[in-house]
Design an enzyme around this catalytic site. Structure first.
Site, PDB file in Angstrom:
ATOM      1  N   LYS A  89    -132.840-108.081  31.878  1.00 11.00           N
ATOM      2  CA  LYS A  89    -132.615-109.498  32.167  1.00 11.00           C
ATOM      3  C   LYS A  89    -133.731-110.135  32.994  1.00 11.00           C
ATOM      4  O   LYS A  89    -133.988-111.336  32.892  1.00 11.00           O
ATOM      5  CB  LYS A  89    -131.282-109.675  32.880  1.00 11.00           C
ATOM      6  CG  LYS A  89    -130.048-109.305  32.055  1.00 11.00           C
ATOM      7  CD  LYS A  89    -129.844-110.242  30.886  1.00 11.00           C
ATOM      8  CE  LYS A  89    -128.508-109.997  30.203  1.00 11.00           C
ATOM      9  NZ  LYS A  89    -128.311-110.897  29.032  1.00 11.00           N
ATOM     10  N   GLU A 111    -125.063-118.364  34.195  1.00  2.24           N
ATOM     11  CA  GLU A 111    -123.791-117.702  33.932  1.00  2.24           C
ATOM     12  C   GLU A 111    -124.065-116.205  33.905  1.00  2.24           C
ATOM     13  O   GLU A 111    -125.197-115.763  33.709  1.00  2.24           O
ATOM     14  CB  GLU A 111    -123.217-118.170  32.585  1.00  2.24           C
ATOM     15  CG  GLU A 111    -123.657-117.366  31.370  1.00  2.24           C
ATOM     16  CD  GLU A 111    -125.149-117.395  31.076  1.00  2.24           C
ATOM     17  OE1 GLU A 111    -125.683-116.361  30.600  1.00  2.24           O
ATOM     18  OE2 GLU A 111    -125.800-118.433  31.318  1.00  2.24           O
ATOM     19  N   SER A 377    -130.904-100.667  27.798  1.00  3.31           N
ATOM     20  CA  SER A 377    -131.085-102.005  28.361  1.00  3.31           C
ATOM     21  C   SER A 377    -130.690-102.149  29.818  1.00  3.31           C
ATOM     22  O   SER A 377    -131.071-103.120  30.467  1.00  3.31           O
ATOM     23  CB  SER A 377    -130.301-103.024  27.530  1.00  3.31           C
ATOM     24  OG  SER A 377    -128.938-102.645  27.433  1.00  3.31           O
TER      25      SER A 377
END
Length: 391
Positions: A89, A111, A377
């Site tokens: 991210k 969010e 991830s």
């Protein structure tokens, strides 16, 4: 066939910007300026400098020898879990906060589901000295407490959302409402390849560093930049978009996305949009959406907060529609057991989201010459409470 976005913001029939009039100014500003800004040499220099020196890129491409022996193939793990903040991210939040600064914005909202995007957003806001508000479903606040604490420690305001089933969809709704009320000074850092154009394309471009590195690293390790398979979990789909991006036009590379089947595809408790969804509009774009016969959004379910979303990015809807990518699914139980297996086989505790990708290894019918890259991830320390039920 091209798999990149059209000038009008569509991947095939999916994409676009279906937004209320009050958001038009924000979206139009982004649409008309984002490419010039992110392709500017000074932006690129700053972006890649922060990826290297702050986020810790390039992340390793690790040959998983014991998993490889177990499944009879050459399995590599793209170690996004080793990025600063513990997931992919951060790639996107670095890019978007630099873009926000270029646009003259002074506040950031976001969010988050699993909390990794919220942490990454809070991190770059602390780095740049910008106030940060993160919307998070109350259900996710309760099951992702470590990430909530990290966000608050970094100075973010975390607002629990109680509408709907109090997960990612509902957090996104509230963030969009906030942006409508604060259009001039606020930038919304969307965490996945969802939302109105240009967000899906923009996030995919920032995450494409993953597949760019895979190609270079595979060339060094295998003498060939092209794996046989690239595997990634899919909720909204940002890590998968990043892992697939530079292989989209290489048809001999099999792209496999893995969704959350929850308690079973037909149980009524799942989040596998590509298996269960129909065309519709969600959060500003046309895509595949889990919905009732009369178009009401079906509440998704997954043990994994980051995959608990009733839609999917329009790029993935297009890849599904064209057959360019294959989409599979894994249940809660399969994902938990796969995460435990990876932990005890390779000494790496994967995020529950990533564990879904590992869960389909037994279903791929691999051969010894196959080269498989799994995008790892995120790291799993946020998910210890869920894993504890197995140990």
């Amino acid at each position: 066939m091209t798999y990149k976005i059209s000038e009008g913001g569509f991947y095939g029939e999916y994409g676009g910007a279906y937004i209320p009039e009050m958001l038009w100014r924000n979206i139009e500003e982004l649409r008309t300026r984002y490419m010039d800004i992110i392709q500017d040499e000074s932006f690129q220099r700053r972006f890649y400098s922060l990826l290297k020196d702050f986020a810790g890129r390039p992340t390793p491409l690790y040959f998983a020898s014991r998993l490889s022996a177990q499944y009879g193939a050459r399995i590599y793990l793209k170690r996004e879990d080793l990025c600063h903040t513990g997931a992919h991210k951060i790639n996107n939040t670095i890019g978007q906060i630099l873009l926000a600064q270029k646009l003259g914005k002074t506040r950031i909202i976001a969010e988050t589901g699993a909390g990794q995007h919220g942490v990454a957003t809070a991190t770059v806001c602390a780095l740049m000295g910008m106030p940060c508000t993160v919307y998070m479903g109350k259900t996710d606040v309760e099951r992702q407490q470590p990430n909530v604490a990290r966000m608050k420690l970094l100075g973010a305001e975390v607002i629990p959302v109680t509408s709907g089933n109090a997960t990612l969809k509902d957090a996104t709704n509230e963030a969009l409402r906030h942006w409508i009320a604060h259009p001039l000074d606020t930038h919304y850092i969307i965490g996945s390849v969802v939302g109105p154009h240009p967000f899906p394309d923009m996030v995919a471009r920032f995450q494409s560093v993953i597949s760019a590195e895979i190609r270079q690293q595979l060339t060094e390790k295998e003498g060939n930049p092209y794996p046989d398979y690239v595997v990634a979990c899919v909720g909204g789909g940002s890590n998968a978009a990043g892992a697939f991006y530079h292989f989209l036009d290489d048809e001999h590379v099999q792209l496999i996305g893995v969704e959350a089947a929850g308690k079973g595809l037909q149980s009524g408790h799942a989040a596998a949009t590509l298996a269960l969804g129909k065309p519709g509009v969600l959060h500003g774009c046309k895509t595949l959406v889990m919905q009732t016969a009369d178009g009401q959004i079906t509440e998704p379910y997954s043990v994994s907060a980051g995959l608990d979303y009733p839609g999917v990015g329009p790029l993935h809807a297009h890849l599904f529609a064209t057959g360019r990518a294959k989409f599979m699914s894994a249940t809660d139980e399969e994902a938990l057991r796969a995460g435990l297996e990876v932990s005890r086989t390779e000494g790496i505790i994967p995020a529950l989201e990533t564990a879904h990708a590992f869960a389909i290894l037994p279903k791929l019918n691999l051969s010894k010459d196959d080269v498989v890259v799994i995008n790892l991830s995120g790291r799993g320390d946020k998910d210890l409470q869920a894993y504890n039920q197995l140990i």
